[in-house]
Design an enzyme around this catalytic site. Structure first.
Site, PDB file in Angstrom:
ATOM      1  N   ASP A   1       0.886  -1.159   0.000  1.00  0.00           N
ATOM      2  CA  ASP A   1       0.000   0.000   0.000  1.00  0.00           C
ATOM      3  C   ASP A   1       0.927   1.212   0.000  1.00  0.00           C
ATOM      4  O   ASP A   1       1.417   1.621   1.047  1.00  0.00           O
ATOM      5  CB  ASP A   1      -0.897  -0.014   1.239  1.00  0.00           C
ATOM      6  CG  ASP A   1      -1.840   1.174   1.283  1.00  0.00           C
ATOM      7  OD1 ASP A   1      -2.213   1.688   0.213  1.00  0.00           O
ATOM      8  OD2 ASP A   1      -2.203   1.597   2.400  1.00  0.00           O
TER       9      ASP A   1
ATOM     10  N   GLU B   1      -1.161  -1.245  -4.840  1.00  0.00           N
ATOM     11  CA  GLU B   1      -2.379  -0.471  -5.059  1.00  0.00           C
ATOM     12  C   GLU B   1      -2.166   0.474  -6.229  1.00  0.00           C
ATOM     13  O   GLU B   1      -1.176   1.191  -6.292  1.00  0.00           O
ATOM     14  CB  GLU B   1      -2.741   0.332  -3.807  1.00  0.00           C
ATOM     15  CG  GLU B   1      -4.045   1.077  -3.960  1.00  0.00           C
ATOM     16  CD  GLU B   1      -4.489   1.744  -2.678  1.00  0.00           C
ATOM     17  OE1 GLU B   1      -5.118   1.077  -1.845  1.00  0.00           O
ATOM     18  OE2 GLU B   1      -4.183   2.934  -2.522  1.00  0.00           O
TER      19      GLU B   1
ATOM     20  N   ASP C   1      -2.619   1.006   6.974  1.00  0.00           N
ATOM     21  CA  ASP C   1      -1.758   0.769   5.807  1.00  0.00           C
ATOM     22  C   ASP C   1      -1.234  -0.666   5.794  1.00  0.00           C
ATOM     23  O   ASP C   1      -1.081  -1.264   4.734  1.00  0.00           O
ATOM     24  CB  ASP C   1      -0.574   1.745   5.810  1.00  0.00           C
ATOM     25  CG  ASP C   1      -1.027   3.175   5.988  1.00  0.00           C
ATOM     26  OD1 ASP C   1      -1.309   3.835   4.979  1.00  0.00           O
ATOM     27  OD2 ASP C   1      -1.111   3.624   7.146  1.00  0.00           O
TER      28      ASP C   1
END
Length: 192
Positions: free
Chosen positions: A9, A70, A143
């Site tokens: 992430d 991501e 996260d």
């Protein structure tokens, strides 16, 4: 056969990293999770170097078969998008140097994969990641949970034997979560 996925992430201030092993039957097990943090007071080159060094260490230590990152998407805050894009680039380059394939997933794809809804909030994602991985406590901060969710999403998608996107959102062969995922993917493609 088990698939090992390293999920990332990306972010300059907090970059979540998680490694998950997923069996053919979709049973997922957390191998490692963490967050690489950098200070906004540091120069950009030093912040990216910290992230690059950490990713190199994780790739060497855990030897994933694939990296799930991501996908950067449009936000109102352009400086945030730039930081995420820069961190993503460093991560993707580290994988490319090792010949590790990289898969990009939108936030709505990830939410749909782990919760069944592409519009779930971070708390719902964290709760279901904790359940899917059979953890005693939720991964923190968010996260870290997001990185694990990315890894799970990719492994489940790769292990399905068919692309959700090709079967389409209306297919009766899909579970409700897979339908939500396909719809989220289609929506993300239309938004590009």
């Amino acid at each position: 056969m088990t698939l090992r996925v390293l999920g990332v992430d990306p972010g300059l201030t907090r970059c979540g990293i998680g490694v998950v092993d997923v069996e053919r039957n979709r049973r997922a097990t957390m191998v490692a999770v963490g967050v690489v943090g950098t200070s906004p007071d540091e120069p950009l080159d030093q912040r990216l170097l910290v992230i690059a060094t950490a990713i190199d260490e994780w790739l060497d230590r855990y030897e994933p078969q694939v990296l799930a990152v991501e996908r950067v998407f449009s936000q109102l805050n352009v400086s945030t998008v730039m930081g995420v894009a820069q961190a993503s680039g460093v991560v993707i380059a580290a994988a490319a140097r090792r010949g590790i394939p990289v898969a990009l997933h939108t936030p709505s794809e990830v939410k749909a994969a782990v919760t069944g809804s592409g519009s779930s909030n971070k708390d719902a994602v964290t709760k279901l990641v904790t359940k899917i991985l059979r953890l005693d406590a939720p991964p923190r901060p968010a996260d870290a949970a997001d990185a694990l969710a990315l890894a799970i999403t990719h492994a489940w998608r790769a292990g399905s034997g068919a692309s959700v996107a090709t079967t389409g959102p209306g297919s009766s062969a899909l579970t409700p979560a897979q339908r939500a995922w396909a719809e989220a993917e289609a929506k993300a493609r239309r938004a590009r």
